[in-house]
Design a protein around this motif. Structure first.
Motif, mmCIF file in Angstrom:
data_model
loop_
_atom_site.group_PDB
_atom_site.id
_atom_site.type_symbol
_atom_site.label_atom_id
_atom_site.label_comp_id
_atom_site.label_asym_id
_atom_site.label_seq_id
_atom_site.Cartn_x
_atom_site.Cartn_y
_atom_site.Cartn_z
ATOM 1 N N ARG A 34 0.883 -1.114 0.022
ATOM 2 C CA ARG A 34 0.100 0.073 -0.057
ATOM 3 C C ARG A 34 0.919 1.144 0.200
ATOM 4 N NH1 ARG A 34 -5.211 1.691 1.493
ATOM 5 N NH2 ARG A 34 -5.044 3.689 2.206
ATOM 6 N N TRP A 35 1.914 1.227 0.659
ATOM 7 C CA TRP A 35 2.754 2.408 0.968
ATOM 8 C C TRP A 35 3.376 2.598 -0.395
ATOM 9 C CZ3 TRP A 35 8.288 2.924 0.341
ATOM 10 C CH2 TRP A 35 8.820 4.227 1.101
ATOM 11 N N LEU A 36 3.916 1.784 -0.919
ATOM 12 C CA LEU A 36 4.660 1.801 -2.214
ATOM 13 C C LEU A 36 3.605 2.362 -3.484
ATOM 14 C CD1 LEU A 36 7.400 2.014 -3.924
ATOM 15 C CD2 LEU A 36 7.190 -0.482 -4.331
ATOM 16 N N ALA A 37 2.462 1.681 -3.459
ATOM 17 C CA ALA A 37 1.704 2.171 -4.529
ATOM 18 C C ALA A 37 0.941 3.434 -4.171
ATOM 19 C CB ALA A 37 0.368 0.983 -4.278
ATOM 20 N N GLU A 38 0.798 3.941 -3.100
ATOM 21 C CA GLU A 38 0.307 5.468 -2.842
ATOM 22 C C GLU A 38 1.409 6.342 -3.438
ATOM 23 O OE1 GLU A 38 -0.193 5.678 1.518
ATOM 24 O OE2 GLU A 38 -2.410 4.803 1.235
ATOM 25 N N ILE A 39 2.779 5.877 -3.114
ATOM 26 C CA ILE A 39 3.925 7.012 -3.782
ATOM 27 C C ILE A 39 3.691 6.709 -5.190
ATOM 28 C CG2 ILE A 39 6.422 6.973 -3.974
ATOM 29 C CD1 ILE A 39 6.293 6.413 -0.956
ATOM 30 N N ALA A 40 3.601 5.823 -5.682
ATOM 31 C CA ALA A 40 3.406 5.444 -7.098
ATOM 32 C C ALA A 40 2.309 6.352 -7.842
ATOM 33 C CB ALA A 40 3.132 4.066 -7.699
ATOM 34 N N LEU A 41 1.298 6.437 -7.105
ATOM 35 C CA LEU A 41 0.117 7.172 -7.564
ATOM 36 C C LEU A 41 0.433 8.625 -7.519
ATOM 37 C CD1 LEU A 41 -2.979 5.257 -6.054
ATOM 38 C CD2 LEU A 41 -2.032 5.358 -8.822
ATOM 39 N N GLN A 42 1.087 9.289 -6.401
ATOM 40 C CA GLN A 42 1.331 10.365 -6.198
ATOM 41 C C GLN A 42 2.293 10.800 -7.331
ATOM 42 O OE1 GLN A 42 2.348 11.842 -2.194
ATOM 43 N NE2 GLN A 42 1.178 9.860 -1.423
ATOM 44 N N LEU A 43 3.152 10.090 -7.752
ATOM 45 C CA LEU A 43 4.266 10.336 -8.796
ATOM 46 C C LEU A 43 3.586 10.134 -10.041
ATOM 47 C CD1 LEU A 43 7.479 8.792 -7.081
ATOM 48 C CD2 LEU A 43 6.629 11.258 -7.273
ATOM 49 N N ASP A 44 2.394 9.836 -10.213
ATOM 50 C CA ASP A 44 1.565 9.601 -11.466
ATOM 51 C C ASP A 44 2.414 8.476 -12.384
ATOM 52 O OD1 ASP A 44 -0.443 11.633 -11.333
ATOM 53 O OD2 ASP A 44 1.502 13.158 -12.118
ATOM 54 N N ILE A 45 2.781 7.451 -11.579
ATOM 55 C CA ILE A 45 3.270 6.054 -12.151
ATOM 56 C C ILE A 45 1.941 5.203 -12.280
ATOM 57 C CG2 ILE A 45 4.679 3.775 -11.631
ATOM 58 C CD1 ILE A 45 6.776 6.040 -10.120
ATOM 59 N N PRO A 46 1.638 4.541 -13.441
ATOM 60 C CA PRO A 46 0.592 3.851 -13.525
ATOM 61 C C PRO A 46 0.350 2.455 -12.695
ATOM 62 C CG PRO A 46 1.659 4.183 -15.885
ATOM 63 C CD PRO A 46 2.576 4.894 -14.458
ATOM 64 N N VAL A 47 -0.591 2.031 -12.232
ATOM 65 C CA VAL A 47 -0.869 0.897 -11.290
ATOM 66 C C VAL A 47 -1.623 0.196 -12.150
ATOM 67 C CG1 VAL A 47 -1.322 -0.317 -9.228
ATOM 68 C CG2 VAL A 47 -0.455 2.264 -9.285
ATOM 69 N N LEU A 48 -1.117 -1.185 -12.486
ATOM 70 C CA LEU A 48 -1.867 -2.281 -13.032
ATOM 71 C C LEU A 48 -1.862 -3.551 -11.779
ATOM 72 C CD1 LEU A 48 -2.921 -3.724 -15.563
ATOM 73 C CD2 LEU A 48 -0.797 -4.140 -16.159
ATOM 74 N N ILE A 49 -3.213 -3.957 -11.796
ATOM 75 C CA ILE A 49 -3.343 -5.110 -10.853
ATOM 76 C C ILE A 49 -4.102 -6.056 -11.297
ATOM 77 C CG2 ILE A 49 -4.936 -5.702 -8.926
ATOM 78 C CD1 ILE A 49 -4.996 -2.925 -7.979
#
Length: 181
Positions: A34-49
């Protein structure tokens, strides 16, 4: 090689409801994901699940609910997501060469996906604190095998600091306010 936020995508593999109770150190693993995914989102890094047969294993864990709302979710039945054409299509839409892979179970779906991504030419990074298996030996053996197959073994903080690249920016200040979660 170092991670670049502009070249990266974050992939969460099968962090699902019915798998979670059996995962060794599950609370630590989901917290770091969760912590890393939140940072990714703040940096506009796409998240795929990905979700492995959600009718049987349930959907992505509720601890990642805010992440799910901003991510693309792909259902699969193959252990390796790379064996699913729908996943390959979504992945190619992003046109990113670096993939940070995390999820469950380390020795099955995470391993097979990471190795096949590497074989397809992606730069694959595995934060070892963001993966879990039922048994510690399976996780450890999988990490060793992925390292032997040239998957970069990192930690969640290594990924975050490489994505941030430097301190002293507004983005760094914003993210670092909640750094010690």
């Amino acid at each position: 090689m170092l991670l670049s936020s502009k070249d990266s995508i974050l992939l969460i593999v099968d962090a699902q409801e019915k798998l979670l109770p059996a995962i060794h150190q599950r609370d630590n693993v989901t917290s770091r994901m969760r912590w890393l995914a939140e940072i990714a989102l703040q940096l506009d890094i796409p998240v795929l699940i990905t979700e492995q047969y959600p009718k049987g294993l349930g959907y992505t864990v509720s601890a990642l609910q805010e992440i799910i709302e901003s991510a693309r979710v792909v259902e699969k039945t193959n252990f390796s997501a790379m064996q699913e054409q729908s996943f390959r299509d979504v992945l190619s839409d992003y046109d990113k060469k670096q993939v940070v892979v995390m999820g469950m179970e380390t020795h099955v779906c995470v391993l097979q996906t990471a190795i096949e991504m590497k074989q397809e030419g992606y730069q694959v990074f595995l934060p070892s604190d963001c993966v879990g298996s039922r048994r510690p030996n399976d996780k450890d053996s999988a990490i060793t095998r992925m390292r032997d197959n040239n998957v970069e073994i990192i930690t969640s903080e290594m990924a975050a600091f490489e994505w941030l690249h430097k301190s002293g920016t507004d983005t760094f200040r914003h993210i670092s306010r909640n750094w010690l979660k």
